[in-house]
Design an enzyme around this catalytic site. Structure first.
Site, mmCIF file in Angstrom:
data_model
loop_
_atom_site.group_PDB
_atom_site.id
_atom_site.type_symbol
_atom_site.label_atom_id
_atom_site.label_comp_id
_atom_site.label_asym_id
_atom_site.label_seq_id
_atom_site.Cartn_x
_atom_site.Cartn_y
_atom_site.Cartn_z
ATOM 1 C CG HIS A 1 -0.584 4.547 4.699
ATOM 2 N ND1 HIS A 1 -0.792 3.898 5.777
ATOM 3 C CD2 HIS A 1 -0.293 2.943 4.292
ATOM 4 C CE1 HIS A 1 -0.972 2.758 6.471
ATOM 5 N NE2 HIS A 1 -0.563 1.961 4.999
ATOM 6 C CB CYS B 1 -1.150 0.230 1.417
ATOM 7 S SG CYS B 1 -0.229 -0.346 2.907
HETATM 8 N N1 LIG Z 1 -5.155 -3.358 5.638
HETATM 9 C C1 LIG Z 1 -4.276 -3.048 4.493
HETATM 10 O O1 LIG Z 1 -4.621 -1.558 4.512
HETATM 11 C C2 LIG Z 1 -4.038 -4.216 3.470
HETATM 12 C C3 LIG Z 1 -3.522 -2.805 2.082
HETATM 13 C C4 LIG Z 1 -2.677 -4.068 1.396
HETATM 14 C C5 LIG Z 1 -2.979 -4.966 2.034
HETATM 15 N N2 LIG Z 1 -3.249 -5.481 2.762
HETATM 16 C C6 LIG Z 1 -2.681 -7.492 2.778
HETATM 17 O O2 LIG Z 1 -4.377 -7.327 2.591
HETATM 18 C C7 LIG Z 1 -4.456 -8.925 3.656
HETATM 19 C C8 LIG Z 1 -5.803 -8.611 3.914
HETATM 20 O O3 LIG Z 1 -5.435 -7.391 5.026
HETATM 21 P P1 LIG Z 1 -6.613 -7.262 6.265
HETATM 22 O O4 LIG Z 1 -6.292 -5.861 7.118
HETATM 23 O O5 LIG Z 1 -8.090 -7.089 5.090
HETATM 24 O O6 LIG Z 1 -6.851 -8.142 7.131
HETATM 25 P P2 LIG Z 1 -7.708 -8.236 8.523
HETATM 26 O O7 LIG Z 1 -9.090 -7.562 7.929
HETATM 27 O O8 LIG Z 1 -7.147 -9.483 9.415
HETATM 28 O O9 LIG Z 1 -8.903 -9.210 7.156
HETATM 29 C C9 LIG Z 1 -7.761 -10.883 7.461
HETATM 30 C C10 LIG Z 1 -9.099 -11.342 5.919
HETATM 31 O O10 LIG Z 1 -8.543 -13.110 6.075
HETATM 32 C C11 LIG Z 1 -9.257 -14.072 6.208
HETATM 33 N N3 LIG Z 1 -8.489 -14.979 7.243
HETATM 34 C C12 LIG Z 1 -7.870 -15.587 7.964
HETATM 35 N N4 LIG Z 1 -7.669 -16.124 8.347
HETATM 36 C C13 LIG Z 1 -7.848 -17.205 7.213
HETATM 37 C C14 LIG Z 1 -8.378 -18.383 6.835
HETATM 38 N N5 LIG Z 1 -6.785 -19.245 7.309
HETATM 39 N N6 LIG Z 1 -8.555 -19.177 5.869
HETATM 40 C C15 LIG Z 1 -9.706 -17.870 4.565
HETATM 41 N N7 LIG Z 1 -9.286 -16.912 4.901
HETATM 42 C C16 LIG Z 1 -8.583 -16.395 6.527
HETATM 43 C C17 LIG Z 1 -10.090 -13.548 7.927
HETATM 44 O O11 LIG Z 1 -11.441 -14.072 7.694
HETATM 45 P P3 LIG Z 1 -11.941 -14.626 9.641
HETATM 46 O O12 LIG Z 1 -12.928 -12.920 9.701
HETATM 47 O O13 LIG Z 1 -12.681 -15.205 8.710
HETATM 48 O O14 LIG Z 1 -10.934 -14.748 10.306
HETATM 49 C C18 LIG Z 1 -10.586 -12.274 6.911
HETATM 50 O O15 LIG Z 1 -11.851 -11.950 6.675
HETATM 51 C C19 LIG Z 1 -3.132 -9.042 4.122
HETATM 52 O O16 LIG Z 1 -1.942 -9.920 3.327
HETATM 53 C C20 LIG Z 1 -2.326 -7.554 3.588
HETATM 54 O O17 LIG Z 1 -1.206 -7.585 4.485
HETATM 55 C C21 LIG Z 1 -3.339 -4.731 3.446
#
Ligand SMILES: NC(=O)c1ccc[n+]([C@@H]2O[C@H](COP(=O)([O-])OP(=O)(O)OC[C@H]3O[C@@H](n4cnc5c(N)ncnc54)[C@H](OP(=O)(O)O)[C@@H]3O)[C@@H](O)[C@H]2O)c1
Length: 379
Positions: free
Chosen positions: A287, A174
């Protein structure tokens, strides 16, 4: 208290039911008798990590952009399986992510963390899906395009939907996306030789649970209680600290090294010199980045401002007389990256240096929007 309101209006529904109210007014999603979004000739889509901060934003962006889809699968962990989710006026049940989840899926949008992408990304590709992955799992792999559609769309030109062949496309980090949205138009004009980036990164970059922790800590500190530290190992509310990514052997942290390596790959320039310091600040969403650029050719600040005003996906907020410049609040939930504080770097001679300040919503342009723009290029 604005940040708390922002959290309530932007993150997960509590109590197990996820709901997406349309931003658009009726007749959406029916327009001129044609239902947008759900369409017979659209691709089958899967959203992996649909309950997360990025997954929820995927659904908002799909709706906002009338992304066509024949069907859509809502995938998350076993914890969420069976929970109802409303999307574009239809009821879905969240399904547990399994190896068979990708049968018949044309486009799989992944945002469930690196280990999930590593395990299930290749399975989806094997079953013929084009995977757009938000994690860092494949970004630096040779042969995997790392794409910002406004910057290097040519990197994914060989990938076609419906060819029967699956493929992986990586969404950059990001902070990299936000930085390069502003730096690339200037780079095209005067060639960046060196870039120094300092970030001010929001809680949302660490996911939905980090946003909840910042909200909870803010309440606790205001009530004189000890703040609960579960996601971060130190107090976040009313504080700031070095980014929580692990430190690597050269003393940089992994977030900083992503800016260094991904910039080189996206610009296809192994010689560009990049250094970064990444900091978490107690901002709920979006950010900010201070970026210092050194150019091969001279570039004065007025020309730079004009270039940025004409750049796709960029808005200039640079009002010196009223001291008005980009803020995270102003760009929250917005598509465009905002740039201001555009000024010649007085430590460099001959207009070879520039300082700029950038703000961008990293859940939106830094993640979900960028990934869906990539998916749109496949249609
Ligand atoms: N947040 C950002 O700004 C951002 C920006 C760029 C990239 N990312 C990337 O995007 C990804 C997710 O980030 P996020 O911020 O959205 O995280 P988050 O809010 O913690 O969400 C994580 C997601 O992954 C799912 N998950 C976790 N364990 C799993 C499993 N074993 N099988 C299937 N689904 C599973 C969770 O489902 P449950 O609810 O069922 O646990 C939830 O839907 C990461 O790789 C992060 O580095 C994030």
């Amino acid at each position: 208290m604005a940040t708390l309101q922002l959290l309530q209006s932007s993150v997960l529904a509590k109590g197990g039911h996820f709901s997406f109210s349309a931003r658009k007014q009726p007749p959406w999603p029916w327009r001129g008798g044609v239902r947008m979004g759900l369409r017979e000739d659209g691709p089958s889509v899967a959203v992996v990590g649909v309950t997360g901060a990025v997954g929820q934003e995927f659904l908002r962006v799909l709706s906002d952009r009338d992304f066509p889809y024949h069907s859509i699968k809502m995938l998350a962990s076993a914890r969420s399986a069976g929970k109802p989710l409303s999307f574009e006026g239809r009821e879905y049940l969240i399904e547990e992510l399994k190896e068979s989840s990708f049968e018949g899926v044309d486009i799989a949008l992944f945002s469930a963390g690196g280990s999930i992408s590593k395990k299930f990304g290749p399975i989806a590709v094997h079953l013929g899906s084009v995977v757009v992955d938000n994690s860092s799992a494949f970004r630096m792999d040779e042969g995997v395009p790392l794409v910002i559609p406004e910057v290097n769309p040519e990197a994914m030109a060989h990938i076609k939907l419906g060819s029967g062949k699956g493929a992986l496309i990586a969404n950059p980090n990001c902070s990299t996306i936000i930085c390069l949205m502003a730096a690339t138009p200037l780079h095209r004009h005067a060639k960046v030789l060196r870039m120094v980036v300092s970030t001010y990164q929001a809680a949302s970059g660490a996911g939905a649970a980090a946003m909840e922790e910042l909200e909870q800590q803010t309440r606790e500190v205001l009530e004189g209680k000890k703040p609960t530290c579960k996601i971060f190992n130190q107090q976040y509310a009313f504080n700031l600290f070095s980014h929580n990514a692990p430190i690597v052997s050269n003393g940089y942290n992994e977030e900083e090294m992503k800016l260094v390596k991904e910039t080189r790959k996206i610009w296809n320039d192994p010689n560009v010199r990049v250094t970064a310091t990444c900091i978490r600040v107690p901002v709920m969403r979006a950010h900010a980045e201070s970026v210092n650029l050194q150019f091969e050719k001279p570039l004065d600040e007025d020309t730079a401002r004009e270039i940025l005003k004409n750049a796709a996906g960029v808005v200039v907020i640079d009002d010196r007389s009223s001291n008005r410049f980009p803020t995270p609040l102003e760009v929250s939930s917005k598509d465009d990256v905002a740039v201001g504080r555009i000024r010649s770097d007085l430590s460099q001679t001959g207009n070879h240096g520039l300082d700029i300040f950038i703000c961008g919503d990293q859940i939106r342009k830094g993640a979900a929007l960028n990934a869906i723009q990539i998916a749109e290029k496949l249609l």
